[in-house]
Design an enzyme around this catalytic site. Structure first.
Site, PDB file in Angstrom:
ATOM      1  N   ILE A 106       0.825  -1.206   0.000  1.00 41.99           N
ATOM      2  CA  ILE A 106       0.000   0.000   0.000  1.00 41.99           C
ATOM      3  C   ILE A 106       0.858   1.255   0.000  1.00 41.99           C
ATOM      4  O   ILE A 106       0.563   2.240  -0.689  1.00 41.99           O
ATOM      5  CB  ILE A 106      -0.952  -0.004   1.210  1.00 41.99           C
ATOM      6  CG1 ILE A 106      -2.045  -1.073   1.023  1.00 41.99           C
ATOM      7  CG2 ILE A 106      -1.595   1.367   1.420  1.00 41.99           C
ATOM      8  CD1 ILE A 106      -2.923  -1.272   2.244  1.00 41.99           C
ATOM      9  N   ASP A 158      13.072   3.186  11.158  1.00 43.48           N
ATOM     10  CA  ASP A 158      12.502   2.218  12.090  1.00 43.48           C
ATOM     11  C   ASP A 158      11.498   2.995  12.931  1.00 43.48           C
ATOM     12  O   ASP A 158      11.882   3.810  13.774  1.00 43.48           O
ATOM     13  CB  ASP A 158      13.611   1.629  12.966  1.00 43.48           C
ATOM     14  CG  ASP A 158      13.078   0.674  14.024  1.00 43.48           C
ATOM     15  OD1 ASP A 158      11.842   0.532  14.156  1.00 43.48           O
ATOM     16  OD2 ASP A 158      13.898   0.082  14.755  1.00 43.48           O
ATOM     17  N   VAL A 159      10.216   2.752  12.701  1.00 43.75           N
ATOM     18  CA  VAL A 159       9.185   3.563  13.349  1.00 43.75           C
ATOM     19  C   VAL A 159       9.081   3.314  14.852  1.00 43.75           C
ATOM     20  O   VAL A 159       8.395   4.052  15.558  1.00 43.75           O
ATOM     21  CB  VAL A 159       7.803   3.350  12.691  1.00 43.75           C
ATOM     22  CG1 VAL A 159       7.843   3.733  11.217  1.00 43.75           C
ATOM     23  CG2 VAL A 159       7.306   1.913  12.869  1.00 43.75           C
ATOM     24  N   ASN A 213       2.184   4.571   7.516  1.00 47.38           N
ATOM     25  CA  ASN A 213       1.672   3.374   6.847  1.00 47.38           C
ATOM     26  C   ASN A 213       2.303   2.083   7.353  1.00 47.38           C
ATOM     27  O   ASN A 213       1.711   1.011   7.233  1.00 47.38           O
ATOM     28  CB  ASN A 213       1.908   3.505   5.336  1.00 47.38           C
ATOM     29  CG  ASN A 213       1.652   2.222   4.589  1.00 47.38           C
ATOM     30  OD1 ASN A 213       0.510   1.789   4.425  1.00 47.38           O
ATOM     31  ND2 ASN A 213       2.722   1.563   4.141  1.00 47.38           N
ATOM     32  N   TYR A 273      -3.947  -8.019  15.678  1.00 45.48           N
ATOM     33  CA  TYR A 273      -4.091  -6.981  14.656  1.00 45.48           C
ATOM     34  C   TYR A 273      -5.354  -6.162  14.912  1.00 45.48           C
ATOM     35  O   TYR A 273      -5.330  -4.928  14.794  1.00 45.48           O
ATOM     36  CB  TYR A 273      -4.126  -7.637  13.283  1.00 45.48           C
ATOM     37  CG  TYR A 273      -4.025  -6.680  12.116  1.00 45.48           C
ATOM     38  CD1 TYR A 273      -2.819  -6.056  11.817  1.00 45.48           C
ATOM     39  CD2 TYR A 273      -5.123  -6.425  11.306  1.00 45.48           C
ATOM     40  CE1 TYR A 273      -2.716  -5.199  10.738  1.00 45.48           C
ATOM     41  CE2 TYR A 273      -5.029  -5.565  10.222  1.00 45.48           C
ATOM     42  CZ  TYR A 273      -3.826  -4.947   9.946  1.00 45.48           C
ATOM     43  OH  TYR A 273      -3.724  -4.092   8.874  1.00 45.48           O
ATOM     44  N   VAL A 299      -1.865 -10.578   3.620  1.00 47.14           N
ATOM     45  CA  VAL A 299      -2.899 -11.609   3.537  1.00 47.14           C
ATOM     46  C   VAL A 299      -2.378 -12.879   2.855  1.00 47.14           C
ATOM     47  O   VAL A 299      -3.171 -13.741   2.465  1.00 47.14           O
ATOM     48  CB  VAL A 299      -4.170 -11.092   2.810  1.00 47.14           C
ATOM     49  CG1 VAL A 299      -4.798  -9.955   3.587  1.00 47.14           C
ATOM     50  CG2 VAL A 299      -3.861 -10.678   1.371  1.00 47.14           C
ATOM     51  N   THR A 313      -3.997 -16.709   2.924  1.00 49.00           N
ATOM     52  CA  THR A 313      -5.399 -16.683   3.364  1.00 49.00           C
ATOM     53  C   THR A 313      -6.332 -16.636   2.157  1.00 49.00           C
ATOM     54  O   THR A 313      -5.918 -16.289   1.047  1.00 49.00           O
ATOM     55  CB  THR A 313      -5.679 -15.471   4.264  1.00 49.00           C
ATOM     56  OG1 THR A 313      -5.603 -14.267   3.486  1.00 49.00           O
ATOM     57  CG2 THR A 313      -4.682 -15.404   5.415  1.00 49.00           C
TER      58      THR A 313
END
Length: 267
Positions: free
Chosen positions: A14, A54-55, A81, A146, A184, A187
């Site tokens: 994204i 590195d957030v 993000n 999550y 994902v 899945t």
């Protein structure tokens, strides 16, 4: 769009799709990612400056924002993000996974927001966009960590928005549904439903920057469904979940197909 926009976790998925869409609209984009090599590659492909970040580290995040402003000018928009999505039965999730999920998904967003506010509030303008998820308002078996992290992001974003709304800085949350990225892997899509593509989320972010508002759900139609669903009895919500297979998607998955992703987010 003559804005300087810094994006964390933008070497892929994204984040990269958003960077590409904003660049196409004329924005000056700055790529940030913990994977420095991937960040540089993404930056080279877009002709955009790229830096490691590195957030979970204040020092690293401060350095990223400083380098971004040095390379491109004052930041108009920060898009938080970066995020990870461990899945599986809650009893099987390790303490280490839980801490890392919250360190990145929640504390990373909080840190980025606070640092960006430190730059934007004195200027009296700016926009912070936190990529949350519909998982923050729709709870699914096998996704407890999550779910919890994204619920926290939504609450934090809204409270911060209310706090600074009269000081020239916009704060928004984006809530995508299941999206075809590494998150994902392994899945299945919900029965009868198609996952979004990263470009769908990117388009929503572009629109949100052009017309700031508190929250954007992707796709938009799910926003109405979520509001209606919240009013239904629990037995009806659970029956709907079973109908679409949401009660099994993140429990009955292919661990081999997620092996590479799981190894990367735990590294």
């Amino acid at each position: 769009m003559s804005k300087v926009i810094a994006i964390t976790g933008s070497a892929r998925g994204i984040g990269l799709a958003t960077a590409r869409a904003l660049k196409a609209k004329g924005a000056t984009v700055v790529i940030g990612d913990i994977d420095e090599a991937a960040a540089k590659e993404a930056g080279a492909s877009l002709g955009a400056p790229a830096f490691p970040v590195d957030v979970t580290s204040r020092e690293s995040f401060e350095a990223f924002l400083a380098e971004a402003e040095k390379a491109a000018g004052p930041i108009d928009v920060l898009i938080n993000n970066a995020g990870i999505m461990p899945i599986g039965a809650v009893t099987d999730e390790s303490d280490a996974d839980a801490r890392r999920c919250f360190d990145i998904n929640v504390h990373g967003v909080m840190l980025g927001t606070k640092l960006a506010l430190g730059l934007m509030l004195p200027r009296g303008k700016g926009h912070i966009i936190n990529i949350a998820s519909l998982a923050g308002v729709m709870y699914v078996p096998g996704l407890a960590l999550y779910n919890a992290s994204k619920a926290a992001v939504i609450a934090f974003t809204e409270a911060t928005r209310l706090e600074v709304q009269d000081r020239g800085v916009h704060v928004s949350a984006v809530l995508p549904t299941f999206t075809n990225t590494e998150l994902v892997a392994g899945t299945q899509s919900p029965k009868g439903m198609d996952n979004c593509e990263p470009e769908d989320i990117a388009a929503a972010v572009v629109e949100l920057i052009g017309r700031p508002r508190p929250q954007a759900v992707v796709p938009k139609k799910l926003g109405r469904q979520v509001k209606i669903g919240a009013l239904l009895p629990d037995r009806v919500r659970q029956a709907t979940s079973r109908r679409y297979g949401l009660d099994k998607i993140f429990l009955d998955y292919d661990p081999e197909a997620r092996k590479a992703y799981d190894a990367r987010i735990r590294n």
